[in-house]
Design an enzyme around this catalytic site. Sequence first.
Site, PDB file in Angstrom:
ATOM      1  N   GLU A   1       1.686  -6.931   6.676  1.00 22.80           N
ATOM      2  CA  GLU A   1       0.944  -6.078   7.409  1.00 22.80           C
ATOM      3  C   GLU A   1       0.980  -6.018   8.791  1.00 22.80           C
ATOM      4  O   GLU A   1       1.110  -4.839   9.452  1.00 22.80           O
ATOM      5  CB  GLU A   1      -0.449  -6.054   6.858  1.00 22.80           C
ATOM      6  CG  GLU A   1      -0.918  -5.832   5.502  1.00 22.80           C
ATOM      7  CD  GLU A   1      -0.606  -6.426   4.564  1.00 22.80           C
ATOM      8  OE1 GLU A   1      -0.106  -7.639   4.828  1.00 22.80           O
ATOM      9  OE2 GLU A   1      -1.113  -6.430   3.238  1.00 22.80           O
TER      10      GLU A   1
ATOM     11  N   GLY B   1      -0.640  -5.324  -0.225  1.00 22.91           N
ATOM     12  CA  GLY B   1      -1.454  -5.262  -1.242  1.00 22.91           C
ATOM     13  C   GLY B   1      -1.286  -5.777  -2.488  1.00 22.91           C
ATOM     14  O   GLY B   1      -2.080  -5.963  -3.333  1.00 22.91           O
TER      15      GLY B   1
ATOM     16  N   GLU C   1      -2.129  -9.262  -2.542  1.00 26.72           N
ATOM     17  CA  GLU C   1      -3.451  -9.526  -2.502  1.00 26.72           C
ATOM     18  C   GLU C   1      -4.019  -9.214  -3.868  1.00 26.72           C
ATOM     19  O   GLU C   1      -4.967  -9.985  -4.369  1.00 26.72           O
ATOM     20  CB  GLU C   1      -4.060  -8.425  -1.354  1.00 26.72           C
ATOM     21  CG  GLU C   1      -3.556  -8.681  -0.142  1.00 26.72           C
ATOM     22  CD  GLU C   1      -4.434  -7.764   0.858  1.00 26.72           C
ATOM     23  OE1 GLU C   1      -4.076  -6.846   1.066  1.00 26.72           O
ATOM     24  OE2 GLU C   1      -5.301  -8.352   1.776  1.00 26.72           O
TER      25      GLU C   1
ATOM     26  N   ALA D   1       0.886  -1.341  -0.087  1.00 26.49           N
ATOM     27  CA  ALA D   1       0.117   0.123   0.033  1.00 26.49           C
ATOM     28  C   ALA D   1       0.983   1.112  -0.064  1.00 26.49           C
ATOM     29  O   ALA D   1       2.177   1.091   0.434  1.00 26.49           O
ATOM     30  CB  ALA D   1      -0.976  -0.065   1.368  1.00 26.49           C
TER      31      ALA D   1
END
Length: 695
Positions: A125, A102, A105, A63
């Site tokens: 994370e 992310g 993901e 992210a």
Amino acid sequence: MSQVVKVERHDAVAIVTVDSPPVNALSVAVRKGITDGVKSAIADPDAKAIVIMCAGRTFIAGADITEFGKPPQSPSLHDVIDTIENSPKPVIAAIHGTALGGGFELALGCHYRVATKDAKVGLPEVKLGLLPGAGGTQRLPRAVGPEMAVKMIVTGDFVGAPEAMKAGAIDEIVDNLASGAEAFARKVIAEKKPLRKLRDDDSKLAAAKADKSIFTNAAAAANKKNRGLEAPLAAAEAVSHSLDQPFDQALKSERELFMKLMTGEQSKAQRYAFFAEREAAKIAGVPDGTKGRDVKSVAIIGAGTMGGGIAMSFANAGIPVTLIETGEEPLKRGLGVMQKNYDATAARGGIPADAPAKRMGLIKGVVGIENVKDADLIIEAVFETMAVKKEVFGQIDKHAKKGAVLATNTSYLNINEIAKMTQRPQDVLGMHFFSPANVMKLCEIVRGEKTAPDALVTAVNIAKKIAKVPVVVGVCDGFVGNRMLAARGKQAEKFLFEGALPQQVDAVLTKFGMPMGPFAMGDLAGLDIGWRSRKDRGIKSEIADAICEAGRFGQKTGKGYYKYEAGSRAPLPDPDIEKLIEETTTKMGLKRRQISDDEIFERLMYPMINEGARILEEKIAQRPSDIDVVWLYGYGWPIYRGGPMFYADTVGLKKIADRLSVYAKQTNDPSLEPTPLLKKLADEGKTFASLAKGG
Ligand code: NAD
């Protein structure tokens, strides 16, 4: 088209390329660019498959954490992944470098994944006090099974592409990213491979659904080393919902758990620590573009506790070291300790079986200081006595080559004075490692009054290269960490005279999250060192002296403030110590009292924070966050509490200043009065963080 994402078509394959240096983080521009790119490829009648890949050194590495805490902007990562997963044309992620957070993901939302052999994937994370919030806790268990998924998500550790492929998260390893991914896409088209959506594939969950213990055991094992952190527990809970909730409901649960962490205190502290560490590398007063000197060879003087550990840190990073001693006997002893240490780590599986031989092969033990002559960096780690240090630096000056950086690992001594023993004070600085030096990540880089900027940059660069966290500090007694520790130690010792026992004092700190308290720490370091130094300086400390006079030097003698069972490092309260303390204080005519844990806590912590403020006033540390980094990486301060200065801001500086004044009067110790900086900030209702923002 978007500035950071472009779309090209090679025959039937649409290539969506993200180009957002340095790490292709998922900023709003990248999220929007990918969504638009995928949509345009879906709309292109000639495109039959879509590849998502990245330019630069890595796939999407996570992210954009600068967006954390700001109002969310569309499209969310969820929306992006929805667009990809629901594409009527197969979408293939082509991974190189690291697909993290992310980024991974998003790749898991694609129908297929290919990767270069050296690529890594992971969901780290938890290291920021969070959990994967865009379906990672649901898609990863479906890709690799819930046991491996919970381990990866709870530890945040990365996995290499070959292992990820074996587990089922990667479909193919490619030699060349672009051509390999395209070839894979053509194969998907030619073979009419199905649109594989992980969300719909529960096959890998079946075993753990039938036998709950499979998951609970794996989750417990992954959480074993977790001390007080909320995120890994929440992450395990989120993964568990892959087994007991339908996909969409589990996504909602994941979101709720994520938001709870995101708005909680722990993640705030952990994200602060993340930025603090990066900030610490910026050195005030060093002109922009200052380059470090080349370091090809390193010499370390002294093969004792610290020299050995420092040498191991270099060998671990693949850098050859010349390790210098005064004679064959101490050299042999030093090398023996290192070998044993490596062997034990290899036996535990911490390093590969051939690593001890390889690493020891990088360490060349020699006798005689003249052997520093080829080194670009020399680190002195001999006894902590000014006379010895001066003698050694005089010798180094005679033999070291021109331009070599000369570092001392002194814990307390004045580096300016040491530098004066050379004709080149501009090359002298401190590199203060922490014990055990092969484990602890902190390195205080001590800047002397004459230290040249490029020497300083060299030390910072090399510290990073050997996986340490460098923090630049100024010269004073004990620098940042040990100076604050001394303020705490003074109070800890006083408590024994006033009525507390070592175990009560230590427990207050371990309850807070520190790995150990001051007395267990003393036992670990060895009590004889301080005893000898007190004797040299004619200082008395009745209880500590009596303990040493009884031959109790800490863990190395099996007894100190605590007793230790053979082969164990666990401190056990000892009735003999209780007796010794009571007898000593009675003899001194002191009246003992019950001391509350609150008082112990405040009197240990607040003077340390006060000392931190004094360190800022004197400009020994550049910024409050540097002090926090020192405590996080040098003393095991719990990361979810951000560091002492961050913690002080959460308590409120007014309260801390007021309590310090109370204790200054109560213990008749004016040095406990709040320092002017602390008092000023407290009076103005400000925080230490406000200093970083310019007051
Ligand atoms: P140590 O006693 O374990 O090791 C010192 C080594 O230096 C010995 O092996 C000795 O033979 C060798 N030595 C002495 N004079 C020498 C010379 N002229 N040439 C070559 N070798 C020589 O001590 P240590 O605990 O490793 O401490 C070393 C330094 O590191 C000290 O300055 C200490 O303050 C500092 N330090 C120690 C710690 C710690 O926790 N032990 C932590 C940080 C810094």
